[in-house]
Design a protein around this motif. Structure first.
Motif, mmCIF file in Angstrom:
data_model
loop_
_atom_site.group_PDB
_atom_site.id
_atom_site.type_symbol
_atom_site.label_atom_id
_atom_site.label_comp_id
_atom_site.label_asym_id
_atom_site.label_seq_id
_atom_site.Cartn_x
_atom_site.Cartn_y
_atom_site.Cartn_z
ATOM 1 N N ARG A 134 -4.346 -21.678 -1.907
ATOM 2 C CA ARG A 134 -5.512 -20.871 -1.515
ATOM 3 C C ARG A 134 -5.069 -19.907 -0.427
ATOM 4 N N SER A 135 -5.799 -18.813 -0.251
ATOM 5 C CA SER A 135 -5.433 -17.771 0.716
ATOM 6 C C SER A 135 -5.618 -18.176 2.168
ATOM 7 N N ALA A 136 -6.236 -19.308 2.405
ATOM 8 C CA ALA A 136 -6.354 -19.903 3.741
ATOM 9 C C ALA A 136 -6.333 -21.418 3.557
ATOM 10 N N TYR A 137 -5.727 -22.116 4.492
ATOM 11 C CA TYR A 137 -5.706 -23.577 4.422
ATOM 12 C C TYR A 137 -7.011 -24.131 4.992
ATOM 13 N N VAL A 138 -7.617 -25.039 4.239
ATOM 14 C CA VAL A 138 -8.838 -25.713 4.669
ATOM 15 C C VAL A 138 -8.510 -27.198 4.747
ATOM 16 N N ALA A 162 -15.346 -18.877 -1.693
ATOM 17 C CA ALA A 162 -14.990 -18.133 -0.486
ATOM 18 C C ALA A 162 -13.496 -17.968 -0.235
ATOM 19 N N ILE A 163 -12.690 -18.899 -0.714
ATOM 20 C CA ILE A 163 -11.242 -18.854 -0.438
ATOM 21 C C ILE A 163 -10.510 -18.674 -1.764
ATOM 22 N N ALA A 168 -1.412 -18.692 1.429
ATOM 23 C CA ALA A 168 -1.924 -18.460 2.779
ATOM 24 C C ALA A 168 -0.839 -17.838 3.649
ATOM 25 N N ASP A 169 -1.261 -17.003 4.589
ATOM 26 C CA ASP A 169 -0.322 -16.382 5.526
ATOM 27 C C ASP A 169 0.247 -17.400 6.484
#
Length: 169
Positions: A134-138, A162-163, A168-169
Motif C-alpha cells: 500500500r502507498s502508506a503503512y497502516v 483511502a490507501i 510506501a515511501d
C-alpha cells in the motif's frame, strides 16, 4: 473564635486541596489509551487523513474512541483499545520476498478482503498487523480477547478506499 476557624481551615485545607487537585487531574482523557504519533511525509499524511475520514465508527463491535493525542494519524476502538496508526515506518520484519535470509518465522503474511497484512505477535499479548503493498503503512494493534479477523474485515473497506496499492515511501 477566629483562632479556631483559622486552625480549622489549616487542619482540613491541605487534604481538601489534595482532593481537588486529584479530581481536577482526572478526566475522560485519562481513560484513553495513548498512541505514539507517526511522522510520515506529505503524501502519506494526505492518505492517512483520507483514511481517517473513511474509518468505520465500529470495529469488532466496539465504538470508536480515539487515543491521545488526538490526530488524523491515529484511531482507536473499544477498551482495551484496538489502535490504528497510519503513516508508520516499514516494520523491520517486513522484508523483500526475494530475500530469503533474515525472514522472521514468527511474522506471518496474509490477505483479508483485498488488503495484505504482516502479522506479528506482541510481547505483551495480542497482535500487530501492518499493511503491505500500500502507498502508506497502516499498523493495527489488536489486544488479546479481540477477534483479529473481525477487526481486519471491518477495516479493509476503508483501507482499500483511502490507501491505494503501491509502494510506501
Amino acid at each position: 473564635m477566629n483562632f479556631f476557624r483559622h486552625r480549622h481551615r489549616i487542619a482540613f485545607g491541605p487534604p481538601v486541596l489534595v482532593l481537588l487537585i486529584t479530581a481536577a487531574g482526572c478526566s475522560s482523557a485519562d481513560d484513553s489509551a495513548s498512541a505514539a504519533l507517526p511522522s510520515p511525509g506529505a503524501k502519506a499524511t494526505k492518505l492517512c487523513r483520507d483514511l481517517d475520514k473513511a474509518l468505520p465508527s465500529k470495529v469488532d463491535g466496539e465504538s470508536r474512541h480515539d487515543p491521545e493525542p488526538v490526530s488524523a494519524l491515529t484511531a482507536g476502538w473499544g477498551g482495551p483499545e484496538i489502535i490504528l496508526r497510519c503513516g508508520v515506518t516499514q516494520p523491520p520484519k517486513m522484508i523483500d520476498p526475494k530475500v530469503a535470509e533474515g525472514a522472521d518465522p514468527d511474522a506471518v503474511a496474509g490477505g483479508v478482503n483485498g488488503v495484505d497484512w504482516l502479522m506479528e505477535k506482541r510481547d505483551g499479548g495480542g497482535h500487530r498487523f501492518t499493511t503491505a503493498a500500500r502507498s502508506a503503512y497502516v499498523e493495527v494493534t489488536v489486544p488479546d480477547g479481540a477477534d483479529s479477523s473481525s477487526v481486519l474485515i471491518d477495516l479493509a473497506p476503508a483501507i482499500r478506499k483511502a490507501i491505494p496499492e503501491g509502494i510506501a515511501d
